[in-house]
Enzyme design. Structure first.
Site, mmCIF file in Angstrom:
data_model
loop_
_atom_site.group_PDB
_atom_site.id
_atom_site.type_symbol
_atom_site.label_atom_id
_atom_site.label_comp_id
_atom_site.label_asym_id
_atom_site.label_seq_id
_atom_site.Cartn_x
_atom_site.Cartn_y
_atom_site.Cartn_z
ATOM 1 N N HIS A 93 11.595 37.075 0.857
ATOM 2 C CA HIS A 93 12.754 36.478 0.190
ATOM 3 C C HIS A 93 13.917 36.373 1.170
ATOM 4 O O HIS A 93 14.141 37.304 1.929
ATOM 5 C CB HIS A 93 13.176 37.354 -0.994
ATOM 6 C CG HIS A 93 14.420 36.868 -1.665
ATOM 7 N ND1 HIS A 93 14.416 35.796 -2.524
ATOM 8 C CD2 HIS A 93 15.722 37.287 -1.578
ATOM 9 C CE1 HIS A 93 15.661 35.588 -2.952
ATOM 10 N NE2 HIS A 93 16.471 36.479 -2.394
ATOM 11 N N GLY A 146 0.831 -1.210 0.000
ATOM 12 C CA GLY A 146 0.000 0.000 0.000
ATOM 13 C C GLY A 146 0.860 1.252 0.000
ATOM 14 O O GLY A 146 1.815 1.354 0.786
ATOM 15 N N GLU A 174 5.175 6.817 4.209
ATOM 16 C CA GLU A 174 5.982 7.377 5.315
ATOM 17 C C GLU A 174 6.863 6.290 5.940
ATOM 18 O O GLU A 174 8.051 6.510 6.191
ATOM 19 C CB GLU A 174 5.082 8.034 6.363
ATOM 20 C CG GLU A 174 4.508 9.353 5.882
ATOM 21 C CD GLU A 174 3.733 10.115 6.946
ATOM 22 O OE1 GLU A 174 3.657 9.661 8.108
ATOM 23 O OE2 GLU A 174 3.177 11.187 6.608
#
Ligand SMILES: Cc1cc2nc3c(=O)[nH]c(=O)nc-3n(C[C@H](O)[C@H](O)[C@H](O)COP(=O)(O)OP(=O)(O)OC[C@H]3O[C@@H](n4cnc5c(N)ncnc54)[C@H](O)[C@@H]3O)c2cc1C
Length: 464
Positions: free
Chosen positions: A443, A180, A187
Site C-alpha cells: 500500500h 478496425g 492505440e
C-alpha cells in the site's frame, strides 16, 4: 561452395526468432539466424516498441495539458510531430542494434538475406554478396506477419496508411478515420486523438476492442468518447474515394451508407502471415488462411520443421512469439518443455486508459458452462489511483465458483498493462481465490485493486 551446417537454423529475427536463437545457443546448439530486413522484426522496428514511444509522447502531452489539476502550470503546450516521430524511431534503432550485439554475444551466426527452403533440412539465403546454402536437422520458421489489406481500402502511404505509415506520418491528420478497433487501431486512434486529430473509429463488430470482456469494451468506449473520439460500431467501410488531400469514406451502418470526409485514414484490419516464397508447398507444409498449421509444440508435421510467432497464428503478440521461441529451442536441444498455453497469454492495449486482460471473459466462461463468481473494483476506490489523478478504470475477475480457479482477469485504467502480470503468474501457478486473498498487497499501489477485485468476487471487498 560447400553448405554450412548448423544444429538449428532460424528464419526471421523478430521476438520469436531471435529469442529462439539465443536460447538454442545457451543450450549449446550451433545456431544460425537469417533476417532479410531488420534485427528485432516488426516488434522492435514497426510494432510494440515505436508505438509505445509515440504513446508516451501523447501521454506526457495530455498530462501537460492537465498540469493545473496537479497544482502546476504549463503555458502554450504544443508539440513537434517530427520530433515525436524522431524519438520513436530512435528508440527502435537503439533496440534493433542491441539485438545484433546479443547475436554476437551468444555466438549466433547471422545471415542478412532472404531465406527459402529448397528441400527438407536445407535453407538457401540470398544475400547482397550471393547465395549461401545452409543445412540443419532443425529449421524454425519465424517469418512473422504484415498488415492485411482489404480490396479498395489498400494503403497508398499518402491518404491511406498502414501501421508503418502511421508510425512516420507524412503530416498530422486533422480528420482521421481508423478502420478496425483491435489493439493496433485503438492505440493509433488514442495517440492521434490525444494530439488533437478529430478521430473516428469504425468497427464492424458490435463493440470496440471486440476480444475484450464486454464490460471493459463499454468502459473504454465511454472514456474515448469523453475524450472526443467518435466511435461507429456494427459499421463497415465499403469504399474510399481518394481525392486531392481528401478521402470520402462510404460507411455502411444500420443498413444505410453514410459518406464522411477525412484527410487521413489508418487501415488496421488485421494481419496476414509471411508464408509466400518460402517454398512451403514443395515441403508439404499445411497453411490455413496465411498461417502455418502447427501442433502444440510448434511442429509443422514435416520432420525437423517448426513454425513460431505470428506466422503460426494467434494470439499475434510478441511475448507469445518469444515464449514459443524458448520452448522450441528447448525441444530441439532434447529437453521436455511445456507447450505454450494461449489461454494464459495476456493481451495489452496501451491506449489511454490502458486495457489488459488474460483468460476468459465473463461471457466466454458462461458459454463454456462454468458456474462463475465475478469480482469488480473501481479505480475511484483506490488511494493510489486518486493520488495519481487517475480515478477512471476498473479491475474485473472471473472465478470458477466450484474450484476457485481464476478463469479470467480484465482491466481498464492507468498502468493496467504493468499489473496484469500478477494474475498471469497466479494462473501459471494454478492459484485459487484462497491464495490470492491471502496475499498481502503493498500500500498504496494500484495493485491493491487486484486484491479487492478478488475479495469482491467472494463478497469481502473492503473499500467499496
Ligand atoms: C503497430 C503494432 C503494434 C504492436 N504492438 C504490440 C504490443 O504492444 N505488444 C505485443 O505483444 N505485440 C505487439 N504487436 C505484435 C508484434 O509486433 C508481433 O506479434 C511480433 O512482432 C511477432 O514476432 P515474430 O517473431 O513472430 O515476427 P516478426 O516480428 O514479424 O519478425 C519476423 C521477421 O522475419 C523476417 N523475415 C520474413 N520472411 C523472411 C525470409 N524469407 N527470410 C528472412 N527473413 C524473413 C522479417 O523481416 C521480420 O524481421 C504489434 C504489432 C504492430 C504492427
Amino acid at each position: 561452395m560447400a553448405a554450412k551446417s548448423f544444429d538449428m537454423i532460424v528464419i526471421g529475427a523478430g521476438p520469436g526468432g531471435y529469442v529462439a536463437a539465443i536460447r538454442g545457443a545457451q543450450l549449446g546448439l550451433k545456431v544460425a539466424i537469417v533476417e532479410r530486413e531488420h534485427m528485432g522484426g516488426i516488434c522492435l522496428n514497426w510494432g510494440c516498441i515505436p508505438t509505445k514511444a509515440l504513446l508516451r509522447s501523447s501521454e506526457v502531452f495530455h498530462l501537460m495539458n492537465h498540469a493545473k489539476d496537479y497544482g502546476l502550470s504549463a503555458e502554450n503546450v504544443s508539440y513537434d510531430l517530427d520530433a515525436v516521430v524522431k524519438r520513436s524511431r530512435g528508440v527502435a534503432k537503439q533496440l534493433n542494434s542491441g539485438i545484433g550485439h546479443l547475436m554476437k554475444k551468444n555466438k549466433v551466426t547471422t545471415f542478412m538475406g532472404e531465406a527459402t527452403l529448397p528441400a527438407k533440412g536445407k535453407v538457401s539465403v540470398k544475400t547482397d554478396k550471393g547465395t549461401e546454402e545452409l543445412t540443419s536437422k532443425h529449421i524454425v520458421i519465424a517469418t512473422g506477419a504484415r498488415a492485411r489489406e482489404l480490396p479498395g481500402l489498400e494503403a497508398d502511404g499518402d491518404l491511406v496508411w498502414t501501421y508503418k505509415h502511421a508510425l512516420q506520418p507524412p503530416r498530422m491528420p486533422k480528420k482521421l478515420l481508423v478502420i478496425g478497433s483491435g489493439a493496433i487501431g485503438i492505440e493509433f486512434a488514442s495517440f492521434y486523438n490525444t494530439l488533437g486529430a478529430e478521430t473516428t473509429v469504425v468497427e464492424v463488430m458490435d463493440r470496440i476492442l471486440p476480444v475484450e470482456d464486454a464490460e471493459i469494451s463499454a468502459f473504454a468506449k465511454k472514456s474515448f468518447q469523453k475524450q472526443g473520439m467518435k466511435i461507429m460500431e456494427k459499421a463497415a467501410v465499403k469504399q474510399l474515394d481518394r481525392g486531392k488531400g481528401k478521402v470520402t469514406a462510404h460507411i455502411e451502418v444500420g443498413g444505410k451508407v453514410e459518406k464522411h470526409d477525412f484527410d487521413s485514414v489508418i487501415s488496421a484490419v488485421g494481419i496476414v502471415g509471411n508464408v509466400e516464397g518460402l517454398g512451403l508447398d514443395g515441403l508439404g507444409v499445411k497453411v490455413d488462411r496465411t498461417h502455418i498449421v502447427t501442433d502444440e509444440y510448434c511442429r509443422t508435421g514435416v520432420d525437423g520443421l517448426y513454425a513460431i510467432g505470428d506466422v503460426a497464428g494467434a494470439p499475434w503478440l510478441a511475448h507469445k512469439a518469444s515464449h514459443e521461441g524458448v520452448m522450441i529451442a528447448e525441444l530441439i536441444a532434447g529437453g521436455k518443455p511445456h507447450p505454450v498455453k494461449p489461454e494464459s497469454i495476456a493481451g495489452c492495449t496501451y491506449c489511454h486508459p490502458q486495457v489488459a486482460s488474460v483468460g476468459m471473459t465473463e461471457a466466454k466462461a458462461k458459454d463454456a458452462g462454468y458456474d462463475i463468481k465475478v469480482g469488480r473494483f473501481p479505480f475511484i476506490g483506490n488511494g493510489k489511483a486518486i493520488a495519481l489523478g487517475e480515478p477512471e478504470g476498473m479491475v474485473k475477475t472471473v472465478f470458477d465458483a466450484k474450484t476457485g480457479e481464476l478463469l479470467g482477469a480484465h482491466m481498464v485504467g492507468a498502468e493496467v498493462t504493468e499489473m496484469i502480470q500478477g494474475y498471469v503468474v497466479g494462473r501459471t501457478l494454478e492459484t485459487t481465490e484462497a491464495e490470492l486473498m491471502e496475499t498481502v498487497f503493498p500500500h498504496p499501489t494500484l495493485s491493491e485493486m487486484m486484491h479487492e477485485s478478488v475479495l469482491d468476487a467472494y463478497g469481502r471487498a473492503i473499500h467499496i
